[in-house]
Design a protein around this motif. Structure first.
Motif, PDB file in Angstrom:
ATOM      1  N   SER A  16       0.810  -1.204   0.000  1.00  0.00           N
ATOM      2  CA  SER A  16       0.000   0.000   0.000  1.00  0.00           C
ATOM      3  C   SER A  16       0.846   1.257   0.000  1.00  0.00           C
ATOM      4  O   SER A  16       0.343   2.352  -0.178  1.00  0.00           O
ATOM      5  CB  SER A  16      -0.931   0.008   1.219  1.00  0.00           C
ATOM      6  OG  SER A  16      -0.170   0.034   2.409  1.00  0.00           O
ATOM      7  N   ALA A  17       2.147   1.102   0.176  1.00  0.00           N
ATOM      8  CA  ALA A  17       3.038   2.260   0.142  1.00  0.00           C
ATOM      9  C   ALA A  17       3.262   2.689  -1.301  1.00  0.00           C
ATOM     10  O   ALA A  17       2.978   1.960  -2.240  1.00  0.00           O
ATOM     11  CB  ALA A  17       4.372   1.911   0.791  1.00  0.00           C
ATOM     12  N   SER A  18       3.773   3.879  -1.479  1.00  0.00           N
ATOM     13  CA  SER A  18       4.022   4.382  -2.828  1.00  0.00           C
ATOM     14  C   SER A  18       5.143   3.578  -3.473  1.00  0.00           C
ATOM     15  O   SER A  18       6.026   3.073  -2.783  1.00  0.00           O
ATOM     16  CB  SER A  18       4.392   5.853  -2.786  1.00  0.00           C
ATOM     17  OG  SER A  18       5.655   6.002  -2.182  1.00  0.00           O
ATOM     18  N   ALA A  74      10.369  -7.385  -9.161  1.00  0.00           N
ATOM     19  CA  ALA A  74       9.553  -6.777  -8.104  1.00  0.00           C
ATOM     20  C   ALA A  74       9.877  -5.291  -7.976  1.00  0.00           C
ATOM     21  O   ALA A  74       8.972  -4.460  -7.826  1.00  0.00           O
ATOM     22  CB  ALA A  74       9.792  -7.492  -6.777  1.00  0.00           C
ATOM     23  N   GLN A  75      11.150  -4.950  -8.047  1.00  0.00           N
ATOM     24  CA  GLN A  75      11.543  -3.543  -7.979  1.00  0.00           C
ATOM     25  C   GLN A  75      11.098  -2.791  -9.228  1.00  0.00           C
ATOM     26  O   GLN A  75      10.671  -1.643  -9.141  1.00  0.00           O
ATOM     27  CB  GLN A  75      13.055  -3.411  -7.811  1.00  0.00           C
ATOM     28  CG  GLN A  75      13.538  -3.755  -6.433  1.00  0.00           C
ATOM     29  CD  GLN A  75      15.031  -3.520  -6.278  1.00  0.00           C
ATOM     30  OE1 GLN A  75      15.745  -3.312  -7.255  1.00  0.00           O
ATOM     31  NE2 GLN A  75      15.503  -3.557  -5.052  1.00  0.00           N
ATOM     32  N   ILE A  76      11.196  -3.433 -10.384  1.00  0.00           N
ATOM     33  CA  ILE A  76      10.756  -2.795 -11.630  1.00  0.00           C
ATOM     34  C   ILE A  76       9.267  -2.511 -11.567  1.00  0.00           C
ATOM     35  O   ILE A  76       8.801  -1.424 -11.917  1.00  0.00           O
ATOM     36  CB  ILE A  76      11.106  -3.678 -12.845  1.00  0.00           C
ATOM     37  CG1 ILE A  76      12.631  -3.748 -13.015  1.00  0.00           C
ATOM     38  CG2 ILE A  76      10.444  -3.142 -14.115  1.00  0.00           C
ATOM     39  CD1 ILE A  76      13.100  -4.769 -14.026  1.00  0.00           C
ATOM     40  N   ALA A  77       8.489  -3.472 -11.082  1.00  0.00           N
ATOM     41  CA  ALA A  77       7.045  -3.289 -10.947  1.00  0.00           C
ATOM     42  C   ALA A  77       6.715  -2.193  -9.943  1.00  0.00           C
ATOM     43  O   ALA A  77       5.726  -1.473 -10.097  1.00  0.00           O
ATOM     44  CB  ALA A  77       6.384  -4.604 -10.547  1.00  0.00           C
ATOM     45  N   ALA A  78       7.548  -2.037  -8.918  1.00  0.00           N
ATOM     46  CA  ALA A  78       7.323  -0.995  -7.923  1.00  0.00           C
ATOM     47  C   ALA A  78       7.430   0.400  -8.542  1.00  0.00           C
ATOM     48  O   ALA A  78       6.816   1.342  -8.060  1.00  0.00           O
ATOM     49  CB  ALA A  78       8.314  -1.135  -6.778  1.00  0.00           C
ATOM     50  N   TYR A  79       8.182   0.515  -9.606  1.00  0.00           N
ATOM     51  CA  TYR A  79       8.280   1.782 -10.327  1.00  0.00           C
ATOM     52  C   TYR A  79       7.034   2.023 -11.202  1.00  0.00           C
ATOM     53  O   TYR A  79       6.871   3.100 -11.741  1.00  0.00           O
ATOM     54  CB  TYR A  79       9.509   1.801 -11.233  1.00  0.00           C
ATOM     55  CG  TYR A  79      10.788   2.165 -10.535  1.00  0.00           C
ATOM     56  CD1 TYR A  79      11.180   3.492 -10.404  1.00  0.00           C
ATOM     57  CD2 TYR A  79      11.630   1.187 -10.021  1.00  0.00           C
ATOM     58  CE1 TYR A  79      12.368   3.833  -9.781  1.00  0.00           C
ATOM     59  CE2 TYR A  79      12.815   1.519  -9.399  1.00  0.00           C
ATOM     60  CZ  TYR A  79      13.175   2.840  -9.285  1.00  0.00           C
ATOM     61  OH  TYR A  79      14.349   3.176  -8.658  1.00  0.00           O
ATOM     62  N   GLY A  80       6.219   0.998 -11.387  1.00  0.00           N
ATOM     63  CA  GLY A  80       5.040   1.128 -12.234  1.00  0.00           C
ATOM     64  C   GLY A  80       5.327   0.823 -13.690  1.00  0.00           C
ATOM     65  O   GLY A  80       4.512   1.109 -14.561  1.00  0.00           O
ATOM     66  N   VAL A  81       6.471   0.234 -13.970  1.00  0.00           N
ATOM     67  CA  VAL A  81       6.875  -0.065 -15.343  1.00  0.00           C
ATOM     68  C   VAL A  81       6.262  -1.393 -15.768  1.00  0.00           C
ATOM     69  O   VAL A  81       6.410  -2.400 -15.087  1.00  0.00           O
ATOM     70  CB  VAL A  81       8.417  -0.116 -15.451  1.00  0.00           C
ATOM     71  CG1 VAL A  81       8.860  -0.614 -16.815  1.00  0.00           C
ATOM     72  CG2 VAL A  81       8.996   1.252 -15.161  1.00  0.00           C
ATOM     73  N   MET A  82       5.580  -1.367 -16.906  1.00  0.00           N
ATOM     74  CA  MET A  82       4.955  -2.586 -17.417  1.00  0.00           C
ATOM     75  C   MET A  82       5.726  -3.180 -18.599  1.00  0.00           C
ATOM     76  O   MET A  82       5.547  -4.338 -18.936  1.00  0.00           O
ATOM     77  CB  MET A  82       3.515  -2.303 -17.840  1.00  0.00           C
ATOM     78  CG  MET A  82       2.643  -1.831 -16.683  1.00  0.00           C
ATOM     79  SD  MET A  82       2.605  -2.965 -15.296  1.00  0.00           S
ATOM     80  CE  MET A  82       1.569  -4.228 -15.961  1.00  0.00           C
ATOM     81  N   SER A  83       6.547  -2.364 -19.268  1.00  0.00           N
ATOM     82  CA  SER A  83       7.351  -2.890 -20.363  1.00  0.00           C
ATOM     83  C   SER A  83       8.762  -2.316 -20.261  1.00  0.00           C
ATOM     84  O   SER A  83       8.947  -1.141 -19.971  1.00  0.00           O
ATOM     85  CB  SER A  83       6.723  -2.555 -21.717  1.00  0.00           C
ATOM     86  OG  SER A  83       6.643  -1.160 -21.900  1.00  0.00           O
ATOM     87  N   THR A  84       9.726  -3.170 -20.486  1.00  0.00           N
ATOM     88  CA  THR A  84      11.126  -2.778 -20.382  1.00  0.00           C
ATOM     89  C   THR A  84      11.733  -2.739 -21.774  1.00  0.00           C
ATOM     90  O   THR A  84      11.181  -3.325 -22.706  1.00  0.00           O
ATOM     91  CB  THR A  84      11.895  -3.776 -19.494  1.00  0.00           C
ATOM     92  OG1 THR A  84      11.783  -5.077 -20.051  1.00  0.00           O
ATOM     93  CG2 THR A  84      11.383  -3.764 -18.086  1.00  0.00           C
ATOM     94  N   PRO A  85      12.835  -2.085 -21.971  1.00  0.00           N
ATOM     95  CA  PRO A  85      13.650  -1.384 -21.001  1.00  0.00           C
ATOM     96  C   PRO A  85      13.026  -0.047 -20.611  1.00  0.00           C
ATOM     97  O   PRO A  85      12.221   0.519 -21.350  1.00  0.00           O
ATOM     98  CB  PRO A  85      14.972  -1.170 -21.733  1.00  0.00           C
ATOM     99  CG  PRO A  85      14.592  -1.070 -23.163  1.00  0.00           C
ATOM    100  CD  PRO A  85      13.429  -2.013 -23.319  1.00  0.00           C
ATOM    101  N   ALA A  86      13.427   0.429 -19.440  1.00  0.00           N
ATOM    102  CA  ALA A  86      12.941   1.716 -18.963  1.00  0.00           C
ATOM    103  C   ALA A  86      14.112   2.485 -18.365  1.00  0.00           C
ATOM    104  O   ALA A  86      15.104   1.903 -17.946  1.00  0.00           O
ATOM    105  CB  ALA A  86      11.850   1.518 -17.919  1.00  0.00           C
ATOM    106  N   VAL A  94      11.243   8.086 -16.804  1.00  0.00           N
ATOM    107  CA  VAL A  94      11.086   9.069 -17.871  1.00  0.00           C
ATOM    108  C   VAL A  94      10.878   8.421 -19.232  1.00  0.00           C
ATOM    109  O   VAL A  94      10.454   9.085 -20.179  1.00  0.00           O
ATOM    110  CB  VAL A  94      12.289  10.035 -17.924  1.00  0.00           C
ATOM    111  CG1 VAL A  94      12.353  10.890 -16.667  1.00  0.00           C
ATOM    112  CG2 VAL A  94      13.591   9.291 -18.120  1.00  0.00           C
ATOM    113  N   SER A  95      11.151   7.135 -19.340  1.00  0.00           N
ATOM    114  CA  SER A  95      10.941   6.415 -20.596  1.00  0.00           C
ATOM    115  C   SER A  95      10.754   4.940 -20.286  1.00  0.00           C
ATOM    116  O   SER A  95      11.425   4.404 -19.403  1.00  0.00           O
ATOM    117  CB  SER A  95      12.157   6.592 -21.516  1.00  0.00           C
ATOM    118  OG  SER A  95      12.033   5.765 -22.665  1.00  0.00           O
ATOM    119  N   ALA A  96       9.836   4.307 -21.016  1.00  0.00           N
ATOM    120  CA  ALA A  96       9.615   2.868 -20.818  1.00  0.00           C
ATOM    121  C   ALA A  96       9.202   2.227 -22.142  1.00  0.00           C
ATOM    122  O   ALA A  96       8.508   2.839 -22.955  1.00  0.00           O
ATOM    123  CB  ALA A  96       8.530   2.621 -19.770  1.00  0.00           C
TER     124      ALA A  96
END
Length: 113
Positions: A16-18, A74-86, A94-96
């Protein structure tokens, strides 16, 4: 137990944290006056190309930056990134989903200065 009108009490979830609060830094904080750049991806050819382009751009601009590569999903998902590279600069994505050219990376890095 959801039967007979009793509701199960739930403990607060760690998710639930950011996303910024959950993501652990790659290797500490960036020195003052420099930016922290993170490449988010599994380590595939596209991720490595984005890292190479970003490092080349930093060298061209003469910018001091701490560059890290986050491969933990898990860390990548925590950033809100759904497709890599980012590409994340100072904790902000700033880019994904695509490999930036050196010119595109330069534009983004100059904005972060």
């Amino acid at each position: 137990m959801g039967l007979f009108g009793k509701k199960k009490e739930s403990a607060p979830c760690c998710c639930s944290a950011s996303p910024a609060a959950q993501a652990a830094p790659v290797s500490g904080t960036a020195p003052s006056g420099s930016v922290k750049v993170e490449i988010l991806g599994s380590g595939c050819a596209k991720c490595n190309q984005l890292e190479a382009n970003t490092r080349a751009t930093l060298a061209q601009l003469g910018m001091e930056a701490q560059v890290g590569h986050v491969t933990d999903f898990a860390q990548i998902a925590a950033y809100g990134v759904m497709s890599t590279p980012a590409l994340a600069i100072d904790g902000k994505v700033v880019s994904a989903g695509r490999v930036l050219t050196t010119a595109e990376a330069a534009e983004l890095l100059q904005k972060a200065k």
